[in-house]
Structures are given as C-alpha cells and as structure tokens.
Design a protein around this motif. Structure first.
Motif, mmCIF file in Angstrom:
data_model
loop_
_atom_site.group_PDB
_atom_site.id
_atom_site.type_symbol
_atom_site.label_atom_id
_atom_site.label_comp_id
_atom_site.label_asym_id
_atom_site.label_seq_id
_atom_site.Cartn_x
_atom_site.Cartn_y
_atom_site.Cartn_z
ATOM 1 N N ASP A 1 0.811 -1.214 0.000
ATOM 2 C CA ASP A 1 0.000 0.000 0.000
ATOM 3 C C ASP A 1 0.848 1.268 0.000
ATOM 4 O O ASP A 1 0.370 2.348 0.313
ATOM 5 C CB ASP A 1 -0.945 0.011 1.196
ATOM 6 N N ALA A 2 2.151 1.135 -0.322
ATOM 7 C CA ALA A 2 3.029 2.303 -0.369
ATOM 8 C C ALA A 2 4.228 1.971 -1.245
ATOM 9 O O ALA A 2 4.497 0.803 -1.537
ATOM 10 C CB ALA A 2 3.479 2.699 1.037
ATOM 11 N N PHE A 3 4.948 3.013 -1.672
ATOM 12 C CA PHE A 3 6.161 2.814 -2.470
ATOM 13 C C PHE A 3 7.343 2.659 -1.515
ATOM 14 O O PHE A 3 7.978 3.635 -1.134
ATOM 15 C CB PHE A 3 6.381 3.989 -3.420
ATOM 16 N N GLY A 4 7.617 1.450 -1.117
ATOM 17 C CA GLY A 4 8.707 1.226 -0.193
ATOM 18 C C GLY A 4 8.707 -0.188 0.348
ATOM 19 O O GLY A 4 7.995 -1.067 -0.153
ATOM 20 N N ASP A 5 9.497 -0.412 1.381
ATOM 21 C CA ASP A 5 9.615 -1.723 2.013
ATOM 22 C C ASP A 5 9.132 -1.641 3.455
ATOM 23 O O ASP A 5 9.345 -0.640 4.140
ATOM 24 C CB ASP A 5 11.076 -2.198 2.015
ATOM 25 N N GLN A 6 8.495 -2.712 3.899
ATOM 26 C CA GLN A 6 8.093 -2.805 5.297
ATOM 27 C C GLN A 6 9.028 -3.782 6.003
ATOM 28 O O GLN A 6 9.286 -4.874 5.521
ATOM 29 C CB GLN A 6 6.636 -3.262 5.435
ATOM 30 N N ILE A 7 9.563 -3.349 7.147
ATOM 31 C CA ILE A 7 10.552 -4.124 7.871
ATOM 32 C C ILE A 7 10.077 -4.282 9.308
ATOM 33 O O ILE A 7 9.686 -3.309 9.952
ATOM 34 C CB ILE A 7 11.923 -3.423 7.845
ATOM 35 N N ASP A 8 10.075 -5.520 9.813
ATOM 36 C CA ASP A 8 9.638 -5.735 11.182
ATOM 37 C C ASP A 8 10.350 -6.925 11.807
ATOM 38 O O ASP A 8 10.987 -7.727 11.119
ATOM 39 C CB ASP A 8 8.115 -5.909 11.260
ATOM 40 N N GLY A 9 10.249 -7.011 13.121
ATOM 41 C CA GLY A 9 10.876 -8.091 13.862
ATOM 42 C C GLY A 9 10.128 -8.346 15.156
ATOM 43 O O GLY A 9 9.508 -7.444 15.715
ATOM 44 N N LEU A 10 10.157 -9.598 15.630
ATOM 45 C CA LEU A 10 9.455 -9.995 16.854
ATOM 46 C C LEU A 10 10.451 -10.631 17.820
ATOM 47 O O LEU A 10 11.177 -11.565 17.465
ATOM 48 C CB LEU A 10 8.337 -10.989 16.530
ATOM 49 N N HIS A 11 10.478 -10.120 19.039
ATOM 50 C CA HIS A 11 11.392 -10.575 20.085
ATOM 51 C C HIS A 11 10.555 -11.135 21.229
ATOM 52 O O HIS A 11 9.723 -10.444 21.802
ATOM 53 C CB HIS A 11 12.224 -9.381 20.576
ATOM 54 N N VAL A 12 10.750 -12.413 21.569
ATOM 55 C CA VAL A 12 10.025 -13.010 22.689
ATOM 56 C C VAL A 12 11.031 -13.411 23.761
ATOM 57 O O VAL A 12 12.145 -13.845 23.460
ATOM 58 C CB VAL A 12 9.196 -14.240 22.251
ATOM 59 N N TYR A 13 10.626 -13.281 25.020
ATOM 60 C CA TYR A 13 11.535 -13.626 26.104
ATOM 61 C C TYR A 13 10.782 -13.782 27.409
ATOM 62 O O TYR A 13 9.603 -13.430 27.531
ATOM 63 C CB TYR A 13 12.634 -12.574 26.267
ATOM 64 N N GLY A 14 11.468 -14.340 28.385
ATOM 65 C CA GLY A 14 10.902 -14.505 29.711
ATOM 66 C C GLY A 14 12.021 -14.482 30.736
ATOM 67 O O GLY A 14 13.188 -14.719 30.407
ATOM 68 N N ALA A 15 11.688 -14.188 31.978
ATOM 69 C CA ALA A 15 12.677 -14.122 33.047
ATOM 70 C C ALA A 15 12.037 -14.577 34.339
ATOM 71 O O ALA A 15 10.832 -14.427 34.541
ATOM 72 C CB ALA A 15 13.213 -12.699 33.185
ATOM 73 N N LYS A 16 12.861 -15.164 35.219
ATOM 74 C CA LYS A 16 12.314 -15.644 36.484
ATOM 75 C C LYS A 16 13.401 -15.699 37.547
ATOM 76 O O LYS A 16 14.530 -16.127 37.272
ATOM 77 C CB LYS A 16 11.720 -17.047 36.314
ATOM 78 N N ALA A 17 13.039 -15.271 38.755
ATOM 79 C CA ALA A 17 13.923 -15.425 39.911
ATOM 80 C C ALA A 17 13.794 -16.862 40.390
ATOM 81 O O ALA A 17 12.739 -17.269 40.867
ATOM 82 C CB ALA A 17 13.528 -14.446 41.011
ATOM 83 N N LEU A 18 14.865 -17.649 40.234
ATOM 84 C CA LEU A 18 14.822 -19.063 40.605
ATOM 85 C C LEU A 18 15.005 -19.258 42.102
ATOM 86 O O LEU A 18 14.473 -20.203 42.688
ATOM 87 C CB LEU A 18 15.902 -19.835 39.842
ATOM 88 N N ARG A 19 15.787 -18.407 42.739
ATOM 89 C CA ARG A 19 16.020 -18.475 44.186
ATOM 90 C C ARG A 19 15.910 -17.064 44.750
ATOM 91 O O ARG A 19 16.831 -16.253 44.612
ATOM 92 C CB ARG A 19 17.387 -19.075 44.483
ATOM 93 N N ALA A 20 14.790 -16.800 45.393
ATOM 94 C CA ALA A 20 14.510 -15.438 45.869
ATOM 95 C C ALA A 20 15.549 -14.947 46.869
ATOM 96 O O ALA A 20 15.905 -13.764 46.879
ATOM 97 C CB ALA A 20 13.119 -15.380 46.493
ATOM 98 N N THR A 21 16.067 -15.831 47.713
ATOM 99 C CA THR A 21 17.024 -15.404 48.730
ATOM 100 C C THR A 21 18.404 -15.105 48.146
ATOM 101 O O THR A 21 19.248 -14.513 48.824
ATOM 102 C CB THR A 21 17.175 -16.482 49.823
ATOM 103 N N ALA A 22 18.627 -15.516 46.892
ATOM 104 C CA ALA A 22 19.908 -15.243 46.232
ATOM 105 C C ALA A 22 19.850 -13.962 45.417
ATOM 106 O O ALA A 22 20.785 -13.638 44.683
ATOM 107 C CB ALA A 22 20.306 -16.415 45.342
ATOM 108 N N ILE A 23 18.745 -13.227 45.544
ATOM 109 C CA ILE A 23 18.573 -11.918 44.898
ATOM 110 C C ILE A 23 18.095 -10.957 45.981
ATOM 111 O O ILE A 23 16.923 -10.976 46.382
ATOM 112 C CB ILE A 23 17.562 -11.989 43.742
ATOM 113 N N GLN A 24 18.983 -10.145 46.480
ATOM 114 C CA GLN A 24 18.667 -9.247 47.589
ATOM 115 C C GLN A 24 18.715 -7.803 47.090
ATOM 116 O O GLN A 24 19.687 -7.380 46.479
ATOM 117 C CB GLN A 24 19.683 -9.427 48.723
ATOM 118 N N HIS A 25 17.647 -7.065 47.356
ATOM 119 C CA HIS A 25 17.632 -5.669 46.901
ATOM 120 C C HIS A 25 17.441 -4.707 48.080
ATOM 121 O O HIS A 25 16.828 -5.046 49.101
ATOM 122 C CB HIS A 25 16.540 -5.437 45.847
#
Length: 271
Positions: free
Chosen positions: A243-267
């Motif tokens: 629908d336009a004179f040009g190129d469409q460029i895109d990318g998808l990034h998936v990820y996840g994170a988890k604290a496995l040991r709460a006592t080993a991460i102290q803030h």
C-alpha cells in the motif's frame, strides 16, 4: 534560464544515533534454558530436587526418598518493531538503512533489560529500605545485602551488584574512597558498565528505567545463577509494501525471566 533542480532541503547520508542503555545485567544471568524455546515453546519447566539429609553413621543407614520440584519460566514478553522505508527517503538518504535495524534491535534490548530488573525487584528479597543519604549508609546497604546472601549460602563466585546512578555516585565518591573505578580493571571493563569490585561484588551501573527513574539509590545484589533469562528473535523480515512505495521491515522478540532463588537476589531500595 529557470532553475528547475533546486532542492531547498539537503538530506545527509549518515544518521544520528539514538541513545541506548545496552544490556549490562542480562549478560550476567543464567541462560541455561534458552535452547529449550528454539521450537517456539511458551514455557520452560525447570526441575529441582530436595537436598539429601546428612546423617551420622552408627552402624546403619536410613535412605531418604528424594522428591523433585519444578518451576515454570513463562515466555510471556512479546515485543516488536515495524517501520516503512519509503523509496523516496531511501534515495534522499543516499545510504544503507542497516543502522535502523541496529537501532531497532538496541531498542528491544533496552525494554528487555528494564523487564529483567523489574522482575528482580518483584521476585527477589528485600534487604532493607532505610533512606541512603550518605556514602556510609550506602556502604551499610551493600553490607546488608552481602550478609543476607552469605546467610542464604549463596556462592561467592558470580556475585553482582546492580546499581542506579544515584547509588553509584555514593560508592564512587572520591572523598570516601569506598572503591576507585580506575582500579576496577581494564578500560574495556569500564566501558561495559562494570565500575568496580566492592565487598565481593562486581558492581554494574545501569541507567535502566526500572531503577534509574528515581532520585533514590537502588542496589540489587544477586548471584548470576539465581535468575534465569531466555529470549529468541522469532521473526525478522523485509517485504515490499503493498500500500506504499517502499519496504516494510519488522521483527518480533520473545523472552521470559524468572527469579529461581529469591534469597539469592537481595535488593535494597532507599526510602
């Protein structure tokens, strides 16, 4: 004779780079489970087990039935970029648009780093919230984190301390000499965000919005193995726009994170 080719606006071929925080914390994390999401899985089951009880031998032994436990690391973060490169703009810029791709990737990394630190704060354990207003109190905060990690039997190797600029300012105060950044290692190390070694921690300063969007010092002490992170670039494509004179460029990034040991991460988040 009429001047018909006059162009009031000249487009320079180079692009002004945007500013990014880079990933200072993500490289220190547990990435063991990343290969499990290659085929598009949306969760990873991480199996653990109970530690065997240590008994005293007196001629007979009692065998303990081991039980296992599991945690689920959910890949629930899905971020994308998508933009249109107009043919006219391509000609006027007179150069490659590779930097757009680099910038888009860095933008995804910024968001992922923010998510990791937010999850560390929510999934870790508080070591204190007393207001940190002096270098001495900053030192006390680090000591409180270290003490909590030692009591939790966290290994001394791979201990990191992520700090925001306010916390780093106290630690690097030349009048207190808590530690000197120029003694932390090579110049390359300093450029990668590591500002020193202090009380057994590798200190990493990060401008991540998760802990930098405050005027209060924030310290997160953690064992790198205690926090898991998995990621995958699912798609990266460039197609001619219909629908336009040009190129469409895109990318998808998936990820996840988890604290496995709460006592080993102290803030420690200053009040």
């Amino acid at each position: 004779m009429a001047i018909t080719n006059y162009r009031p606006t000249i487009w320079h071929a180079s692009l002004l780079e945007n500013l990014h925080q880079n990933t200072f914390v993500i490289p220190t994390l547990n990435r063991d489970y990343e290969g499990d999401i290659v085929n598009g899985g949306e969760a990873v089951k991480i199996t653990g087990f109970t530690q065997p009880t240590i008994g005293t031998y007196s001629g007979s032994i009692t065998r303990q039935a081991l039980t296992d436990s599991s945690q689920t690391l959910t890949i629930d973060q899905k971020k994308y970029y998508a933009y249109l490169v107009d043919d006219v703009d391509r000609v006027q810029a007179a150069g490659s648009f590779d930097q757009f791709q680099t910038d888009a990737a860095a933008g995804l990394a910024d968001v992922a780093e923010d998510y990791v630190l937010t999850t560390m704060l929510s999934g870790g354990t508080s070591a204190g919230t007393t207001a940190v207003t002096t270098a001495a109190l900053a030192d006390s905060a680090v000591v409180a984190i270290r003490t909590a990690l030692v009591k939790a039997k966290v290994p001394s190797a791979q201990r990191y301390l992520a700090v925001n600029p306010e916390a780093a300012a106290f630690l690097m105060n030349p009048s207190t000499s808590l530690f000197k950044a120029n003694e932390s290692g090579s110049d390359q190390t300093l450029r990668n965000g590591v500002i020193g070694e202090y009380r057994g921690f590798t200190v990493v300063e990060t401008p991540s919005a998760a802990i930098a969007n405050t005027s209060k010092p924030v310290f997160i002490g953690y064992w790198g193995r205690a926090f898991a992170f998995v990621e995958q670039i699912v798609k990266q494509r460039a197609n001619v726009a219909l629908d336009a004179f040009g190129d469409q460029i895109d990318g998808l990034h998936v990820y996840g994170a988890k604290a496995l040991r709460a006592t080993a991460i102290q803030h420690y988040v200053s009040a």
